[in-house]
Design a protein around this motif. Structure first.
Motif, PDB file in Angstrom:
ATOM      1  N   TYR A   9     -35.832 -18.059  -9.424  1.00 41.44           N
ATOM      2  CA  TYR A   9     -36.945 -18.046  -8.470  1.00 41.44           C
ATOM      3  C   TYR A   9     -37.830 -19.276  -8.659  1.00 41.44           C
ATOM      4  N   GLU A  10     -38.098 -19.622  -9.908  1.00 39.16           N
ATOM      5  CA  GLU A  10     -38.936 -20.789 -10.190  1.00 39.16           C
ATOM      6  C   GLU A  10     -38.252 -22.076  -9.742  1.00 39.16           C
ATOM      7  N   ALA A  11     -36.934 -22.166  -9.928  1.00 36.28           N
ATOM      8  CA  ALA A  11     -36.201 -23.354  -9.500  1.00 36.28           C
ATOM      9  C   ALA A  11     -36.215 -23.478  -7.976  1.00 36.28           C
ATOM     10  N   ILE A  12     -36.085 -22.351  -7.290  1.00 37.35           N
ATOM     11  CA  ILE A  12     -36.148 -22.359  -5.826  1.00 37.35           C
ATOM     12  C   ILE A  12     -37.553 -22.753  -5.371  1.00 37.35           C
ATOM     13  N   GLU A  13     -38.556 -22.245  -6.061  1.00 34.68           N
ATOM     14  CA  GLU A  13     -39.932 -22.620  -5.727  1.00 34.68           C
ATOM     15  C   GLU A  13     -40.144 -24.120  -5.911  1.00 34.68           C
ATOM     16  N   GLN A  14     -39.618 -24.684  -6.992  1.00 30.64           N
ATOM     17  CA  GLN A  14     -39.774 -26.115  -7.236  1.00 30.64           C
ATOM     18  C   GLN A  14     -39.056 -26.923  -6.158  1.00 30.64           C
TER      19      GLN A  14
END
Length: 99
Positions: A9-14
């Protein structure tokens, strides 16, 4: 183990934030490239999500991340809209000339 799921999720957000930055500068090739990276990350996330569940605290964190992704997406769409309209006019003009 759910931290691994949140990492997706954090990678997609970035990637979403990077797409927004590229859109703000008019670098649509970069936006498309990053969109491809998001598709891959989402596919990996779906596979990982079948194998593990989020704890309640992690689920709340996921919700906040998803909200930021949706805000980024909305702004990207707003930035792209004039470009899409211009493309539509060009295609419409070309179609009119062909007839």
């Amino acid at each position: 183990m759910t931290t691994d799921l949140l990492t997706y999720y954090e990678a997609i957000e970035q990637a979403s934030a990077d797409m927004l930055n590229a859109a703000r500068t008019g670098n649509w090739d970069e936006v498309v490239k990053l969109e491809g990276a998001c598709v891959l990350l989402i596919s990996q996330l779906k596979q990982a999500a079948h194998q593990q569940a989020l704890a309640p605290d992690d689920a709340r964190r996921k919700t906040r991340i998803m909200q930021r992704i949706l805000l980024n997406d909305a702004e990207i769409r707003n930035l792209a809209e004039p470009w899409i309209d211009d493309l539509g006019h060009l295609i419409g003009t070309s179609a009119t000339v062909v007839h």
